[in-house]
Design an enzyme around this catalytic site. Structure first.
Site, mmCIF file in Angstrom:
data_model
loop_
_atom_site.group_PDB
_atom_site.id
_atom_site.type_symbol
_atom_site.label_atom_id
_atom_site.label_comp_id
_atom_site.label_asym_id
_atom_site.label_seq_id
_atom_site.Cartn_x
_atom_site.Cartn_y
_atom_site.Cartn_z
ATOM 1 N N GLU B 72 0.797 -1.222 0.000
ATOM 2 C CA GLU B 72 0.000 0.000 0.000
ATOM 3 C C GLU B 72 0.829 1.271 0.000
ATOM 4 O O GLU B 72 0.537 2.209 -0.702
ATOM 5 C CB GLU B 72 -0.943 -0.004 1.209
ATOM 6 N N GLU B 312 -9.959 16.993 38.593
ATOM 7 C CA GLU B 312 -11.035 17.980 38.542
ATOM 8 C C GLU B 312 -10.580 19.401 38.822
ATOM 9 O O GLU B 312 -11.224 20.341 38.402
ATOM 10 C CB GLU B 312 -12.151 17.587 39.514
#
Lengths: 114, 575
Positions: B72, B312
């Site tokens: 490819e 957080e």
């Protein structure tokens, strides 16, 4: 490797058929891998077609990849037998034992696709 | 070709190690040596990369040169694509360790005119193998042949012949194939490859992608059958098998203080075990992060390193917030003992997070890791992934004897003794923080739900966030239930009052008795006085009487004297 070269005829007199343009020199390479029946059939078929269509204007080079395997990579050969039209450009690739004459002629641009 | 495996699987099939972290573990040693392995997967899932890494590592680490047949990409494209992963194909080609052969296929350039075979391809591969003495071959992706040639019958026969031929040559072959509809590969390559089939997958769930690898089949060998997440990053491929750690870690007996003295007391007096996993769960605002910060600060104070994953809050926010309760983390950061790593859980897939964490732990080598909060990895319905990820993280940290503290937010309404992330069973010490609502206020309670291997307190304690950090108070436990905060204080005041009242009562009684005694004694004194008075009176009378008698006698004697008569005192008067 050129193992066998057919002798071009001295006088390129005959102007056969359709779209093939005159006096260009044809160089055809046939890649084989040993003297297998497929390769032999291909060579016989090729010679026949050339004699009919390109008499005196062609040269066939036979390359046996078993003798020079690196050429398979350099020349991007996968299928055996493979016929390559080196000249006139553009390069054309035809694979198989060339038994389907119609398709060979199309592949070599000796006959237009309809 | 030689086959060493016998019926009982021992001696084992010989393997060709991939050198890829984790992959050799799940295949128990690598791909089958001298056989063909199929790697299939959809576009962009890393087939080519895996194959090329197999070759490069083989050439570099195992002295097994390799041939890469690219159907490819061109050599140049391929070289450029993998240079970013540190694979220098050109250099390896110069060293004669790798041959890259790009097979150019263009259907339109080829006219088929009868019988043919692919001997040319065989010759190419054979030539490449023999020039460098290759032991490994990759065909990427051989399915392209189907688009190059129109006769599938010839192709299939040739492929079968090719794989047989490669086996005879004794090279370990990897072929790649694009995933087809309902089949592993579009052209059904799996039917030619019966030794080992590996599927790569690239799934996007909840906008985060996870790559996974699975060994579908491995003839003659045991293999992990699960789907394992893997990563492709600047160092190439890495698979993180769950099983890589197992339950073989040693249990440490050392202890590490929690940073809160009262909590240490609750934990059998010494704090957590070194290398254990601690979960602090609770509803919002119950002080989970504060507990984590306390722990970090105390660990750093003892000169050990802490890696704090904040999912957080930003580091500066954590530092500011913790400063407000008297925990100062900034000095430890300056000395490099505390490292913060803040990341958004949604920034990348869980696997990427896990690997980032792995890598940071490897690089920083901390003795304590904090993840605050671990359940933020739970987004949407990726429970399974999140659980397996947490599990692997815990396993990994345990194996490295790193004490890990995770916080977990329990959402309102759900049961407290449950974590959303389902890791509670893996945890050694589970501290639960909860709100206790009573008398119009909300107070924090802390208790130890479990703590393996130590005599821990079964008490619920009240948990105060003061200017000087966390303080634990005894809660009021009595007939009224558990009381905290001002209710506790009120109850305590009530109790104080009661006890004062009681002591007053006792004093009163004592006084009463005293008084009674005094009364009694007064009475006794009065009687005595009366008696004495009477006695005195009587004596006086008696004395008068005696005097009278004496006087009579005297008068009589005098009378007799005057009469000159003899005198005999009467007997009665003498007595």
């Amino acid at each position: 490797m050129k193992t066998k070269t057919s002798e071009p005829k001295a006088h390129p007199t005959d102007h056969k058929k359709s779209g093939n343009k005159s006096a260009d020199k044809w160089i055809l390479r046939l890649y084989i891998a040993g003297q297998t029946s497929k390769c032999q059939t291909a060579f016989i078929n090729l010679t026949k077609i050339c004699e009919e269509q390109l008499k005196g204007r062609y040269k066939i080079e036979i390359i046996d990849l078993l003798i020079d395997p690196k050429l398979s990579r350099e020349h991007q050969i996968l299928a055996i037998p493979t016929l390559v039209r080196k000249l006139p450009v553009p390069v054309r690739k035809i694979i198989g034992d060339l038994s389907n004459t119609e398709r060979v002629l199309i592949g070599l641009d000796l006959k237009s696709r309809d | 070709m030689k086959k060493v495996s016998s019926r009982n699987g021992n001696p084992h099939l010989s393997k060709s190690p991939t050198g890829i972290q984790g992959l050799d573990e799940i295949t128990s040693g690598g791909f089958p040596k001298g056989r063909t392995t199929l790697i299939c997967g959809s576009a962009g899932c890393g087939k080519t990369l895996l194959a090329i890494e197999f070759l490069v590592r083989g050439a570099r680490e195992f002295n097994e040169p390799g041939v890469f047949v690219a159907f490819e990409e061109t050599n140049k494209e391929l070289t450029e694509n993998v240079i970013s992963l540190g694979f220098d194909l050109e250099e390896l080609a110069r060293q004669k360790k790798i041959v890259v052969d790009h097979v150019h296929l263009e259907r339109s350039e080829i006219e088929e005119t009868g019988e043919y075979d692919l001997e040319g391809l065989f010759i190419r591969i054979g030539h490449a193998i023999s020039t460098i003495g290759a032991k490994r071959v990759v065909l990427d992706t051989i399915e392209s042949l189907f688009s190059g040639f129109s006769n599938p019958l010839i192709l299939r026969a040739e492929l079968r012949r090719l794989f047989r031929w490669l086996k005879e040559k004794g090279v370990t072959t990897v072929i790649t194939g694009e995933r087809g509809d309902g089949t592993l590969t579009r052209q059904g390559l799996e039917e030619y490859v019966s030794d080992c089939v590996i599927i790569l997958d690239h799934r996007v769930t909840e906008q985060t992608s996870t790559r996974r690898i699975r060994v579908v089949k491995y003839r003659g060998s045991t293999h992990g059958t699960n789907e394992y997440p893997f990563l492709i990053d600047e160092t190439g491929f890495s698979v993180i098998p769950i099983t890589s750690v197992g339950l073989t870690y040693e249990a440490a007996t050392g202890r590490i203080p929690s940073g809160v003295d009262d909590l240490d007391q609750m934990l059998g007096g010494k704090g957590y075990f070194v290398g254990s996993s601690i979960l602090v769960s609770g509803t919002a605002g119950t002080g989970k992060s504060s507990l984590a910060a306390h722990f970090s600060e105390s660990v750093c104070r003892r000169g050990e390193k802490v890696l704090y994953f904040s999912l957080e809050e930003s580091p500066s926010q954590v530092i500011r917030n913790m400063g407000s309760i008297g925990i100062s983390l900034a000095p430890a950061m300056k000395t490099g003992l505390l490292m913060f790593h803040a990341m958004r859980p949604t920034f990348c897939g869980l696997e990427m997070h896990l690997t980032t964490m792995h890598r940071m732990v490897e690089a920083f080598n901390p003795s304590v890791v904090i993840v605050d909060p671990i359940n933020s990895f739970l987004t949407g319905n990726n429970e399974l992934e999140a659980k397996s990820m947490s599990m692997r993280l815990i396993d990994y940290l345990k194996a490295r004897k790193i004490t890990a503290l995770f916080t977990s937010l329990t959402t309102g309404g759900s049961q407290l003794e449950r974590t959303d992330i389902f890791i509670s069973s893996l945890i050694d010490t589970w501290i639960l923080l909860r709100d206790i609502e009573l008398g119009g206020e909300r107070n924090r309670g802390i208790y130890i739900l479990k703590s393996r291997g130590m005599a821990h307190s079964n008490q619920i304690r009240e948990f105060l966030l003061t200017d000087h950090g966390i303080k634990l108070r005894d809660v009021y436990v009595g007939m009224e239930g558990v009381l905290t905060g001002s209710a506790r204080q009120a109850q305590e005041a009530r109790e104080r009052e009661d006890s004062i009242k009681r002591s007053l009562e006792i004093d009163g009684r004592k006084n009463a008795i005293l008084r009674k005694r005094q009364v009694m004694e007064a009475r006794i004194a009065a009687i005595k006085a009366e008696f004495e008075a009477e006695e005195a009176e009587s004596l006086k009378i008696l004395a008068t009487d005696q005097d009278k008698i004496d006087n009579i006698d005297k008068e009589r004697a005098e009378m007799a004297k005057s009469r000159k008569a003899g005198f005999e005192p009467s007997l009665e008067n003498k007595s």
